[in-house]
Design an enzyme around this catalytic site. Structure first.
Site, PDB file in Angstrom:
ATOM      1  N   HIS A  99       0.819  -1.207   0.000  1.00 42.26           N
ATOM      2  CA  HIS A  99       0.000   0.000   0.000  1.00 42.26           C
ATOM      3  C   HIS A  99       0.855   1.260   0.000  1.00 42.26           C
ATOM      4  CE1 HIS A  99      -4.222  -1.603   1.054  1.00 42.26           C
ATOM      5  NE2 HIS A  99      -3.507  -2.562   0.483  1.00 42.26           N
ATOM      6  N   HIS A 267      -2.163 -12.278  -2.631  1.00 44.19           N
ATOM      7  CA  HIS A 267      -3.197 -12.943  -1.844  1.00 44.19           C
ATOM      8  C   HIS A 267      -2.858 -14.398  -1.535  1.00 44.19           C
ATOM      9  CE1 HIS A 267      -6.395  -9.792  -3.264  1.00 44.19           C
ATOM     10  NE2 HIS A 267      -5.462  -9.287  -2.480  1.00 44.19           N
TER      11      HIS A 267
END
Length: 724
Positions: A99, A267
């Site tokens: 992020h 993920h």
């Protein structure tokens, strides 16, 4: 205290005149005024390190191996105040790094992890960055221990990379060298919305057409890094989400294969958090109470258990083994059918139908319990979209290829805004040259510079031709992601040689003269282009009565087509250049705002912008030879005439249309000159007028020339990271 506070609280007994609250900004009265502060946000005054040794010098004494050893140990040292999922902070650190880097957008090079900006507003308080404040606090002991030898920016991205290594991935490498900033980046436009997670419609002409998203934005909603994990505007539809994913990642310079690899690899480890009531969380860090000490999203129901955390609202891991980098993501995504369910926090998520118990991940806090895995709408897009599915099937058939593709994509994600390899430091910098790094070979330095300058001076090129060509070559530089600039002489290659703003016919003529000069001297064309600009400035200074030598450092190289990703250079094409008084089209954004944006990307200050514009005007470097802003009868001489006539009250300024003006004699009404908004702003804006008046003074002609030369040299050397 708030001077307008009329409630029962007592007023401050001393008159409190300090404008200490952000809502008291004096310019709030004039919201359309130019925000010149974006040019000075990296002033050294807020930097507590002052003029001490540079970060790159401090890096030389860093014990890289010791730092990495400590990082590995930190990952499995769970803390009671923020317990680790599965006893491992790897997923959290990867999310922090991701992020941090993931705010990068290709259009203007802003965002990204290269400055540690995730420590500050607004990024530190974006909903999508929930609980990443905890990750930074977990890293604090390492920052405290290694101090000035490691920046926060480097530490954050290293944490994600080491986390992948710790969980079994062979990473591609890592480059240190990111320097921290010390406050919010006020130059970055994140969107016009006034509320977090406002519907996507605000930033799209048509949400059904992802490519209509407002430029330069690269996220679908305010406060998100990429896409909404629940679907477009929170409505699950994997194919619609796939279209948004494709556009969003493309705006980060990622192709479909890199996008699929990053989605799957990101993920493969970690989990989402939504096992509770999101409404019970405290405010974000910037809105939190003083006693929270920068901690946001305080969860009163955490109870020391990782499984009680609430972040995105989705709940669950993607894979059976969330602390191992394996092929588990594909095995579950393609091995089961999935159905929509709601998390305990009420978020839309996908869950497998009839999953085998042994494929269920264990609880984040209690390994004796198994929990249902989940997929986001973006994950389902990897399965449902035909192009993404084909890529994923290729990965499944060749795990080694997937892991290498992901490792390279992760490296690109975390290094995209660092610039060329000259900006990389440390023992783990990959030797391989990557085209997205915009490589430039080292150029010759031993040639006779004086001889080259003499040849240029005798070439018949005009001052305007030489200066404009050098400027056009250098003006593409962006300090945001350290791309562009004169080094490489890419102005002679596609796509730059054909850009409207580079005047292809004039450019071809000038290059046709300079190329044989470079060849005969054994110099790079990149150097000779800059030298030509310097020669033009020296001639113009002499014409104004000043004998100056423009500083020059040889060594620029000439890039090749093979070293140039032409498509990725399209975003560097100028749509306007106030320095050459040019716009490609008529835009809603004003000429002065576009000038300001160009100036900020070049790393120039407001005084430097002022002196450069005034000098470029009298040198006659306007696009196409137009006379807007050429307030002089001595064109080609480096005089202060632009400022003298701009500030002379003998003239009035009359609009001709929305973009242009006439300068008229107040007594006769006769038109004397013409101008654009990019000219008149230096007499209209109170700050810029103050600078213009300095250069209009009778005693500052010499200062003007010296300042112009210094600012010019700064632009020409903006991409010379090899000189640092």
């Amino acid at each position: 205290m708030d001077g307008n506070n009329s409630n029962s609280q007592g007023k401050c007994p001393v008159m409190h005149g300090g404008n200490t609250a952000s809502e008291g900004d004096v310019m709030a009265w004039w919201p359309r005024a130019l925000n010149l502060e974006i040019l000075h946000q990296k002033d050294t005054k807020p930097n507590p390190m002052g003029d001490g040794p540079s970060y790159h010098e401090a890096l030389k004494s860093l014990d890289f191996d010791a730092l990495k050893t400590d990082m590995h140990a930190l990952l499995t040292d769970s803390q009671d105040w923020w317990p680790a999922d599965y006893g491992h902070y790897g997923g959290l650190m990867i999310r922090l790094a991701w992020h941090s880097a993931g705010s990068y957008r290709l259009a203007d090079g802003r965002g990204g992890g290269g400055s540690g900006n995730i420590r500050f507003a607004p990024l530190n308080s974006w909903p999508d960055n929930g609980n990443l404040d905890k990750a930074r606090r977990l890293l604090w002991p390492l920052k405290k221990k290694y101090g000035n030898k490691i920046s926060w920016a480097d530490l954050i991205l290293l944490a994600g990379t080491i986390a992948y290594e710790n969980m079994g991935l062979k990473t591609f490498g890592f480059g240190f060298g990111r320097e921290d900033i010390w406050g919010p980046e006020i130059d970055t436009y994140w969107g016009a919305e006034k509320e977090w997670l406002a519907p996507s419609d605000t930033r799209y002409e048509d949400v059904a057409k992802p490519d209509t998203m407002e430029n330069p934005l690269a996220a679908v909603q305010m406060g998100l890094i990429y896409v909404n994990p629940e679907g477009v505007n929170g409505k699950p539809d994997p194919l619609k989400t796939a279209a948004q994913v494709r556009t969003t990642f493309a705006r980060m310079a990622m192709n479909d294969e890199e996008t699929a690899a990053l989605t799957a690899g990101g993920h493969t480890v970690g989990k989402t958090h939504g096992n509770g009531d999101a409404g019970a969380l405290g405010p974000e860090p910037e809105g939190a109470e003083l006693e929270n000490q920068g901690f946001g999203w305080v969860n009163p129901n955490l109870g020391g258990k990782a499984s009680n955390a609430v972040t995105s609202g989705l709940e669950g891991a993607w894979t059976t083994n969330p602390t191992q980098f394996d092929m588990g993501y594909f095995e579950l995504l393609f091995g089961y059918e999935w159905e929509l369910k709601k998390s305990p926090a009420g978020a839309q998520q996908w869950q497998p139908i009839n999953i085998k118990p042994e494929h269920m991940p264990v609880d984040a806090s209690d390994p004796s319990q198994r929990r249902m895995p989940i997929m986001t709408d973006a994950d389902m897009a990897m399965k449902m979209d035909p192009a993404y599915r084909a890529i994923c099937e290729k990965f499944m058939a060749d795990p080694a290829y997937f892991k290498d593709t992901f490792a390279r994509a992760w490296f690109k994600l975390t290094h995209r805004d660092m610039g060329p390899k000259d900006c990389y430091f440390g023992p783990d910098v990959p030797s391989e040259e990557l085209v997205w790094q915009d490589p430039v070979p080292a150029g010759p330095t031993g040639y006779d510079v004086a001889r080259v300058k003499s040849a240029i001076a005798a070439s018949g090129l005009s001052i305007a031709e030489m200066v404009a060509t050098a400027w056009d070559s250098a003006r593409t530089f962006r300090g945001s992601d350290k791309r562009g600039g004169a080094n490489g002489a890419r102005i002679r290659l596609a796509p730059q040689k054909d850009w409207d703003g580079n005047e292809p016919d004039r450019l071809a003529k000038v290059l046709g003269v300079l190329e044989p000069i470079a060849r005969d001297a054994g110099a790079s064309l990149a150097d000779v282009i800059v030298l030509a600009g310097n020669v033009g400035i020296e001639q113009a200074a002499r014409a104004a009565g000043h004998d100056v030598a423009v500083p020059f450092s040889p060594g620029r190289g000439d890039a090749t087509d093979a070293m140039t990703d032409a498509e990725s250079f399209d975003v560097l094409e100028p749509l306007a250049d106030g320095y050459r008084n040019w716009q490609k089209a008529d835009y809603v954004v004003s000429a002065e705002e576009m000038l300001l944006d160009r100036t900020q990307l070049l790393g120039l200050t407001a005084p430097e912008m002022t002196v450069l514009v005034g000098g470029m005007r009298v040198l006659g470097t306007n696009y196409g030879g137009t006379k807007h802003g050429v307030f002089t009868d001595r064109e080609g001489a480096l005089t202060t005439d632009f400022f003298v006539n701009l500030t002379d009250m003998a003239y009035s300024w009359v609009p001709v249309d929305r973009r242009t003006y006439e300068i008229r004699d107040r007594k006769t009404g006769k038109a004397r000159w013409t101008a654009t908004r990019a000219d008149l702003v230096f007499g209209s804006n109170s700050i810029l007028r103050a600078y213009a008046e300095v250069y209009a003074q009778d005693d500052n002609a010499g200062k003007f020339v010296a300042d112009f030369v210094a600012a010019w040299t700064k632009v020409m050397n903006a991409d010379r990271f090899d000189l640092a």
